[in-house]
Design an enzyme around this catalytic site. Structure first.
Site, short mmCIF file in Angstrom:
data_model
loop_
_atom_site.label_atom_id
_atom_site.label_comp_id
_atom_site.label_asym_id
_atom_site.label_seq_id
_atom_site.Cartn_x
_atom_site.Cartn_y
_atom_site.Cartn_z
N GLY A 58 -16.78 4.11 3.67
CA GLY A 58 -17.19 5.32 4.38
C GLY A 58 -18.45 5.00 5.14
O GLY A 58 -19.10 4.00 4.86
N CYS A 85 -16.26 -1.16 -0.61
CA CYS A 85 -17.49 -0.82 0.12
C CYS A 85 -18.13 0.45 -0.44
O CYS A 85 -18.52 0.48 -1.59
CB CYS A 85 -17.21 -0.62 1.59
SG CYS A 85 -16.55 -2.07 2.32
N TYR A 86 -18.18 1.49 0.39
CA TYR A 86 -18.75 2.76 -0.08
C TYR A 86 -18.07 3.17 -1.39
O TYR A 86 -18.73 3.66 -2.31
CB TYR A 86 -18.50 3.84 0.99
CG TYR A 86 -19.11 5.18 0.66
CD1 TYR A 86 -20.39 5.51 1.10
CD2 TYR A 86 -18.41 6.12 -0.09
CE1 TYR A 86 -20.95 6.74 0.80
CE2 TYR A 86 -18.96 7.35 -0.39
CZ TYR A 86 -20.24 7.67 0.06
OH TYR A 86 -20.79 8.87 -0.23
N HIS A 173 -14.26 -5.86 2.70
CA HIS A 173 -12.99 -5.22 3.09
C HIS A 173 -11.82 -6.17 2.84
O HIS A 173 -11.54 -7.02 3.67
CB HIS A 173 -13.02 -4.91 4.59
CG HIS A 173 -13.92 -3.78 4.96
ND1 HIS A 173 -13.60 -2.47 4.73
CD2 HIS A 173 -15.15 -3.76 5.52
CE1 HIS A 173 -14.57 -1.68 5.15
NE2 HIS A 173 -15.53 -2.45 5.63
N GLU A 175 -8.80 -5.45 3.14
CA GLU A 175 -7.66 -5.07 3.97
C GLU A 175 -7.67 -5.72 5.36
O GLU A 175 -6.66 -5.72 6.04
CB GLU A 175 -7.60 -3.53 4.11
CG GLU A 175 -8.69 -2.88 4.95
CD GLU A 175 -10.00 -2.66 4.18
OE1 GLU A 175 -10.18 -3.28 3.12
OE2 GLU A 175 -10.85 -1.88 4.68
N SER A 227 16.01 11.32 21.39
CA SER A 227 15.46 10.74 22.61
C SER A 227 16.10 9.39 22.87
O SER A 227 15.94 8.82 23.94
CB SER A 227 13.96 10.55 22.43
OG SER A 227 13.73 9.57 21.44
N GLY A 228 16.81 8.87 21.87
CA GLY A 228 17.31 7.50 21.97
C GLY A 228 16.36 6.56 21.27
O GLY A 228 16.69 5.42 20.99
N VAL A 230 13.79 5.23 18.10
CA VAL A 230 14.12 4.99 16.70
C VAL A 230 13.70 6.17 15.81
O VAL A 230 14.43 6.52 14.88
CB VAL A 230 13.54 3.63 16.22
CG1 VAL A 230 12.05 3.59 16.34
CG2 VAL A 230 13.94 3.34 14.79
N ASP A 231 12.58 6.83 16.10
CA ASP A 231 12.09 7.86 15.18
C ASP A 231 13.04 9.06 15.10
O ASP A 231 13.43 9.47 14.01
CB ASP A 231 10.69 8.34 15.59
CG ASP A 231 9.71 7.19 15.67
OD1 ASP A 231 10.02 6.11 15.12
OD2 ASP A 231 8.65 7.36 16.29
N SER A 232 13.41 9.59 16.27
CA SER A 232 14.29 10.76 16.22
C SER A 232 15.67 10.35 15.70
O SER A 232 16.34 11.12 15.01
CB SER A 232 14.39 11.43 17.59
OG SER A 232 14.96 10.56 18.53
N LYS A 373 5.90 2.92 10.94
CA LYS A 373 6.99 2.54 11.86
C LYS A 373 7.91 1.46 11.28
O LYS A 373 9.13 1.58 11.37
CB LYS A 373 6.36 2.01 13.16
CG LYS A 373 7.33 1.78 14.27
CD LYS A 373 7.59 3.06 14.98
CE LYS A 373 8.38 2.88 16.24
NZ LYS A 373 8.43 4.15 17.00
#
Ligand code: XMP
Length: 516
Positions: A58, A85-86, A173, A175, A227-228, A230-232, A373
């Site tokens: 943070g 960290c924080y 960190h 990550e 929409s064509g 991948v998500d929808s 994703k």
């Protein structure tokens, strides 16, 4: 039968820049996790039955009045904790150690020396390695039961832990990529310290999600705008598994799609997945609405407005629809509820065709709201979606309208569509390792050329191919010269209106990916 809830890690966000990245890394280890703001109600966190906690970094010092503090329920829960960290300072502070303001602030690369090589947290981590540090305050007295695990030249306690209570903290960190063995350290926490051994599988996600969607919808009907992309596609397929024919998908063909895209989308959804799809041929309407429009923002507005109108007209004709399915992903959800965004971080909205009809009073159903994703792609494959839909490269909602610079007409759309198909074909032919995104742009420029014995005055096409992780930054792809040459030769030979092809060698920033 309902599959068991996955083991889950609660990531407590103190306003970290890297909260989302931590979540991604944990998911990459196939452990399910969710991010909660540090001041989220305990009941909300407890309802998820976390098996362990990660406390993020943070921006502030734990010593400053009003600094965000650890909810005491978290310590009281008695589960393994990793503070970063924080988060480490906060853990040390809350567990009874002493934290004092540091004299030197250290940011960036540092060499970590492990003092307790036998610690589960540092299993398979060399005695000396590079880490990415960020610290101001220092832990001077360890909390009771804790031992020092590592240090750097300017940070006496760079890692600490209590093997009894399974509480650990690192000042760096793990990550970020610059921390050489960060992934191993995170994995050690999840597997060795917290003992999470079940893999989070997409198949169990599917069973649970279908159950939840079916319960949420009761007997109601739902609609989804395909929409064509991948998500929808994945969201619709998942909802259809739960409620079958009660889902109607609406696919608006606005005429701004790539070569053969509309037929492929319809074939995939109707014939392979047997979804209930209404195809609206609105090509003429969009072309008419866009006639003479040159400014890209104006184009986007015209397309957005017409899309909503067409969608609304067809949705209203359906009976008993109460829900609207949207393919919202976890990064958007995180953006809207972490302390970071409360502090004013801007949420990216301009990319959505969306803003779908509020006055229709539909309830939203967002079955992908906890996924990243790459997980959506895995889910798509699990649901049997064809790879060409699942691995589709990003494509702007306003489609080819932003890839024809200046005014659009049928002929210019035909030119860019063919040039784009040639570019994609040749790049895909060149090998498996495709750039992140690649396409053709029709520029408004014309230039002199010579073909046979004739002077020509033709159009200029630009090819754009980029490498990227998320589209926020990008570099131009080093395509092989042979590929560029084949693209160029084919475009000028096969499209008589084009006599010049250029390749864009600009990164983002300063350029964007699309030309618009
Ligand atoms: P820019 O051009 O801003 O694009 O560097 C970044 C990424 O976003 C895609 N893009 C869009 N995606 N709707 C979308 O879903 C849009 O309106 C839109 N505009 C740009 C772009 O293709 C690139 O991948």
């Amino acid at each position: 039968m309902k599959s068991p809830a996955p083991e889950m890690v609660a990531i407590i966000d103190f306003g970290a820049q890297y909260a989302q990245l931590i979540a991604r890394r944990v998911r990459e280890e196939r452990v399910y996790c969710e991010i909660f703001a540090y001041d989220a109600p305990w009941a909300e966190i407890a309802a998820c039955e976390p098996s362990a906690f990660i406390l993020t970094g943070g921006p502030e010092s734990v010593l400053v009045p009003g600094a965000p503090h650890l909810d005491p329920h978290i310590l009281a829960a008695g589960k393994p904790i990793l503070g970063l960290c924080y988060g480490m300072q906060e853990l040390a502070h809350a567990a009874g150690g002493t934290v004092v303001p540091g004299t030197i602030r250290e940011y960036g690369r540092a060499e970590l020396t492990v003092d307790a090589a036998q610690s589960a947290l540092f299993l398979d981590v060399p005695g000396h390695s590079q880490v990415w540090m960020s610290h101001g305050d220092t832990v001077t007295t360890l909390p009771p039961g804790f031992i020092k695990l590592a240090h750097t030249s300017t940070c006496e306690v760079a890692a600490l832990g209590n093997p009894e209570t399974k509480q650990y903290g690192v000042q760096f960190h793990p990550e970020v990529r610059h921390t050489e063995h960060g992934r191993t350290i995170l994995r050690n926490f999840l597997r060795q310290v917290a003992g999470l051994h079940r893999e989070w599988e997409m198949s169990s996600f599917v069973d649970r999600a279908i159950d939840e969607i079916a319960t949420a919808l009761g007997g109601a009907n739902a609609i989804c705008a395909l929409s064509g992309g991948v998500d929808s596609a994945v969201a619709a397929t998942l909802v259809a598994r739960a409620i079958g024919d009660r889902l109607t998908c609406i696919f608006v063909d606005h005429g701004l799609l790539r070569e053969r895209e509309a037929e492929q989308v319809v074939a995939a959804f109707r014939d392979v997945l047997h979804l209930n799809v209404i195809v609206v041929d609105a090509r003429r309407r969009f072309l008419d609405a866009l006639a003479g429009v040159e400014d890209p923002e104006h184009k986007r507005k015209v397309i957005g407005r017409n899309f909503i109108e067409v969608f609304e007209e067809h949705a209203q004709a359906l009976a008993g629809v109460e829900f609207l399915v949207q393919g919202t992903l976890y990064p958007d959800v995180i953006e809207s509820k972490t302390p970071h965004s409360k502090a004013g971080a801007k949420i990216k909205t301009h990319h959505n065709v969306g803003g779908l009809p509020e006055e229709m009073h539909l309830k939203l159903i967002e079955p992908l709201r906890l996924l990243f994703k790459d997980e959506v792609r895995r889910l798509g494959l699990e649901l049997g979606l064809p790879p060409h839909i699942v691995n589709r490269q990003p494509f702007p909602g306003p489609g080819l309208a932003v890839r024809v610079l200046g005014a659009i007409d049928e002929e210019r759309l035909r030119i860019v569509r063919r040039a784009d198909a040639i570019a994609r074909e040749e790049i895909e032919r060149a090998g498996q390792d495709y750039p992140w995104q690649y396409f053709a742009v029709l520029t408004p420029l014309r230039s002199v050329g010579v073909m046979g014995d004739f002077r020509t005055y033709g159009n200029m096409v630009a090819i754009r191919a980029v490498t990227s992780d998320d589209g926020m930054t990008a570099d131009w792809a080093r395509l092989p010269y042979d590929t560029l040459q084949r693209i160029s030769t084919r475009i000028v030979n096969e499209i008589p209106e084009v006599n010049r092809v250029v390749y864009d060698v600009t990164s983002k920033p300063p350029a964007t990916i699309e030309w618009e």
